[in-house]
Design an enzyme around this catalytic site. Structure first.
Site, PDB file in Angstrom:
ATOM      1  N   GLU A   1       0.877  -1.179   0.000  1.00  0.00           N
ATOM      2  CA  GLU A   1       0.000   0.000   0.000  1.00  0.00           C
ATOM      3  C   GLU A   1       0.904   1.216   0.000  1.00  0.00           C
ATOM      4  OE1 GLU A   1      -3.174   0.130  -0.232  1.00  0.00           O
ATOM      5  OE2 GLU A   1      -3.629  -1.994   0.007  1.00  0.00           O
TER       6      GLU A   1
ATOM      7  N   CYS B   1      -2.451   9.417   2.149  1.00  0.00           N
ATOM      8  CA  CYS B   1      -2.120   8.762   0.880  1.00  0.00           C
ATOM      9  C   CYS B   1      -3.232   8.985  -0.132  1.00  0.00           C
ATOM     10  CB  CYS B   1      -1.862   7.283   1.093  1.00  0.00           C
ATOM     11  SG  CYS B   1      -3.185   6.450   1.955  1.00  0.00           S
TER      12      CYS B   1
HETATM   13  P1  NAD Z   1       8.228   4.941   4.642  1.00  0.00           P
HETATM   14  O1  NAD Z   1       8.285   4.169   3.382  1.00  0.00           O
HETATM   15  O2  NAD Z   1       9.314   5.903   4.918  1.00  0.00           O
HETATM   16  O3  NAD Z   1       8.177   3.972   5.902  1.00  0.00           O
HETATM   17  C1  NAD Z   1       7.166   2.998   6.070  1.00  0.00           C
HETATM   18  C2  NAD Z   1       7.662   1.931   7.020  1.00  0.00           C
HETATM   19  O4  NAD Z   1       8.710   1.203   6.395  1.00  0.00           O
HETATM   20  C3  NAD Z   1       8.239   2.447   8.337  1.00  0.00           C
HETATM   21  O5  NAD Z   1       7.774   1.620   9.386  1.00  0.00           O
HETATM   22  C4  NAD Z   1       9.740   2.283   8.148  1.00  0.00           C
HETATM   23  O6  NAD Z   1      10.440   2.086   9.350  1.00  0.00           O
HETATM   24  C5  NAD Z   1       9.780   1.030   7.305  1.00  0.00           C
HETATM   25  N1  NAD Z   1      11.025   0.863   6.527  1.00  0.00           N
HETATM   26  C6  NAD Z   1      11.877   1.811   6.088  1.00  0.00           C
HETATM   27  N2  NAD Z   1      12.897   1.236   5.387  1.00  0.00           N
HETATM   28  C7  NAD Z   1      12.653  -0.100   5.384  1.00  0.00           C
HETATM   29  C8  NAD Z   1      13.318  -1.227   4.808  1.00  0.00           C
HETATM   30  N3  NAD Z   1      14.435  -1.087   4.093  1.00  0.00           N
HETATM   31  N4  NAD Z   1      12.769  -2.443   4.991  1.00  0.00           N
HETATM   32  C9  NAD Z   1      11.623  -2.592   5.679  1.00  0.00           C
HETATM   33  N5  NAD Z   1      10.959  -1.569   6.255  1.00  0.00           N
HETATM   34  C10 NAD Z   1      11.459  -0.342   6.098  1.00  0.00           C
HETATM   35  O7  NAD Z   1       6.791   5.639   4.624  1.00  0.00           O
HETATM   36  P2  NAD Z   1       6.212   6.683   5.653  1.00  0.00           P
HETATM   37  O8  NAD Z   1       6.913   7.976   5.437  1.00  0.00           O
HETATM   38  O9  NAD Z   1       6.168   6.093   7.030  1.00  0.00           O
HETATM   39  O10 NAD Z   1       4.698   6.801   5.171  1.00  0.00           O
HETATM   40  C11 NAD Z   1       4.252   7.734   4.241  1.00  0.00           C
HETATM   41  C12 NAD Z   1       3.985   7.064   2.920  1.00  0.00           C
HETATM   42  O11 NAD Z   1       3.014   6.039   3.113  1.00  0.00           O
HETATM   43  C13 NAD Z   1       3.374   7.994   1.887  1.00  0.00           C
HETATM   44  O12 NAD Z   1       3.962   7.761   0.638  1.00  0.00           O
HETATM   45  C14 NAD Z   1       1.912   7.588   1.874  1.00  0.00           C
HETATM   46  O13 NAD Z   1       1.265   7.875   0.673  1.00  0.00           O
HETATM   47  C15 NAD Z   1       2.015   6.131   2.133  1.00  0.00           C
HETATM   48  N6  NAD Z   1       0.752   5.593   2.671  1.00  0.00           N
HETATM   49  C16 NAD Z   1       0.023   4.747   1.892  1.00  0.00           C
HETATM   50  C17 NAD Z   1      -1.178   4.239   2.358  1.00  0.00           C
HETATM   51  C18 NAD Z   1      -1.989   3.288   1.522  1.00  0.00           C
HETATM   52  O14 NAD Z   1      -2.822   2.604   2.076  1.00  0.00           O
HETATM   53  N7  NAD Z   1      -1.785   3.207   0.227  1.00  0.00           N
HETATM   54  C19 NAD Z   1      -1.617   4.579   3.642  1.00  0.00           C
HETATM   55  C20 NAD Z   1      -0.861   5.438   4.404  1.00  0.00           C
HETATM   56  C21 NAD Z   1       0.340   5.927   3.901  1.00  0.00           C
END
Ligand code: NAD
Length: 493
Positions: free
Chosen positions: A237, A271
């Protein structure tokens, strides 16, 4: 809050910059051990059956809503969002837990399939089984609603869950599991682990049976690549660049009200938030005037003050400012606010007009309280431009008569007609995107089935005089099958 130890990390109150809590950075070994414990608990959790699991999940959801003040305060502290927004988020998440708990049995019921003419002596069924241990990695923007959309459905289907919340909202993640464990019949059904990206990476490599990831597209690709090494399936997502299409017959007051809220609420960190508007040129001036009028009544501020809060993640402020600047440099104009609206940690509302499609501001997810309004000649152009994006998460259409027709042509996972965000609060419909917005679904039957696998079971009901699946098969029988296939035009199966 966890006791301080090394290595650890702090979470912050983004409105004040103060430390909100300190949490352990869990090592690969600790993650693997947690997953092992979850695996050991899995058989017992499955054995509880749908009724037993429903009881636990509903008790969990009751505890959450009974403590809404406590959890909303924590969400607000870690994200900076207004308490009222946090309470709404909690309520919608609780709705999802209840729906998953109440519908899992019916969704996973064994289905009976027609065996076809050639196999008419067989019964054909498809059973649904939980996968085992599901890993969930969550973002910070909706730290309750988003992960619960995976956690509760995975649990209801009979899986145990290990959850890695964002490093910006670890307290909320810990709280969710602590409250669950107050009603859990035994340990390790749902566990939260804390850490940075590396801890998330360790979860991907830990041998879990599926990973449900919500976050940025950039991280999603890393996660998918890491999971591929173990053939671990993933739900992704990711981000979006959601368009809003406004036809000339739209109710403009409602369209502006909803679009501005969609773009600016939660400081634009949604998002499925509106990022770009394509409005019919016949009503564009009025739409812009109403939007500017509304923007004047909205301001960012700390919880209790602002209509929305600060940027939760300070690094996003640079992205937001760079998109505003790029929009202007590429030929767009400011109808309200501008680069000066970025006043860390807050961003005041920004409305940009006529930004060329090629601008980074139109192509990339801004994730801030900004909205771009471009006018179009007709709805055909609006649809084409909406679909030209690399993302395909959600979309909104505003029209009294053309809503369904326009919606059917959009390349995205969810469309709201004369509404915004509403699909996220309807538990029975799937939530997710296409293209760079990810794949797989959360919510609804489709979301629940993500945490199961189909097992086909066929059974001989009676023996036929002919047996094609045998070395004793005769040439005349082979001929009969070919002849029948020809006569029935392939309707043997
Ligand atoms: P992010 O990608 O920076 O982090 C998401 C998660 O991934 C965090 O828990 C982080 O610690 C973890 N992470 C980071 N590097 C990793 C790795 N190498 N391996 C595994 N896990 C890792 O995203 P964010 O800044 O927390 O969230 C914002 C983003 O999420 C925006 O792009 C938003 O659009 C999206 N979002 C999407 C939805 C949806 O349902 N489509 C819902 C909410 C947010």
């Amino acid at each position: 809050m966890a006791t301080k130890r090394t290595p650890s990390f702090d979470s912050y109150n983004p409105a004040t910059g103060e430390v909100a809590g300190t949490y352990p950075i869990m090592t690969t070994k600790e993650v693997t051990t947690t997953v092992l414990h979850a695996r050991n608990a899995s058989a017992q959790w499955q054995k509880l059956g749908f009724t037993g699991r429903k009881k636990v999940l509903l008790a969990w959801s009751s505890l959450i809503i009974n403590r809404v003040d406590q959890i909303a305060a924590l969400v607000s502290e870690e994200t900076g969002k207004p308490i009222g927004d946090a309470k709404l988020e909690v309520s919608i998440a609780v709705g999802h837990i209840g729906w998953a708990a109440r519908h899992a049995e019916e969704i996973m019921r064994t289905s009976y399939r027609a065996p076809g003419l050639l196999m008419a002596n067989m019964s054909a069924t498809v059973q649904r089984s939980p996968l085992g241990v599901v890993g969930v990695i969550g973002p910070w923007n909706y730290p309750i609603f988003t992960p619960v959309g995976s956690i509760s459905y995975a649990l209801a289907a009979g899986n145990t869950v290990v959850f890695k919340p964002s490093e910006y909202t670890p307290g909320v993640g810990m709280w969710l599991a602590e409250v669950f464990n107050e009603v859990a019949p035994f340990a390790d059904i749902f566990t939260t682990i804390t850490g940075l990206g590396e801890t998330g990476g360790a979860l991907c490599a830990s041998g879990i049976d599926k990973l449900s990831f919500t976050g940025s597209t950039r991280t999603a690709k890393l996660v998918a690549a890491q999971c591929a090494a173990n053939m671990t399936p993933v739900v992704l997502e990711c981000g979006g660049k959601d368009p809003v299409i406004v036809a000339s017959d739209a109710n403009l007051e409602r369209a502006v009200d909803a679009t501005m809220w969609s773009a600016m609420a939660n400081a634009g960190q949604s998002c499925i938030g509106a990022e770009r508007v394509y409005v019919d040129e016949k009503v564009a001036d009025k739409f812009v005037a109403l939007a500017v009028e509304l923007a004047k009544t909205i301001h960012a501020g700390a919880p209790g003050d602002g209509n929305y809060g600060p940027a939760t993640m300070p690094s996003q402020l640079k992205v937001i400012q760079s998109h505003i600047k790029a929009a202007i440099k590429d030929g767009g104009t400011c109808a309200y606010g501008g680069p000066e609206s970025v006043k860390p940690p807050f961003v005041q509302p920004v409305i940009l007009l006529d930004v060329p499609e090629g601008s980074a501001a139109m192509q990339e997810e801004t994730f801030g309280p900004t909205i771009i309004i471009n006018s179009v000649r007709n709805m055909h152009e609006a649809i084409e431009l909406s679909n030209a994006s690399g993302y395909g998460l959600g979309a909104n259409v505003w029209s009294k008569r053309q809503g369904k027709r326009i919606a059917a042509e959009l390349e995205c996972g969810m469309v709201a007609i004369n509404s915004t965000f509403s699909f996220a609060a309807i538990a029975s419909v799937p939530f997710g995107g296409v293209k760079q917005s990810g794949y797989g679904r959360v919510h609804g039957p489709e979301g629940l089935l993500e945490y199961t696998y189909p097992r086909t079971v066929v059974r001989t009901r009676f023996n036929l005089p002919m047996n094609f699946l045998s070395f004793k098969r005769k040439a005349s029988e082979e001929k009969l099958v070919v002849t029948l296939t020809r006569w029935l035009k392939g309707r043997l199966g």
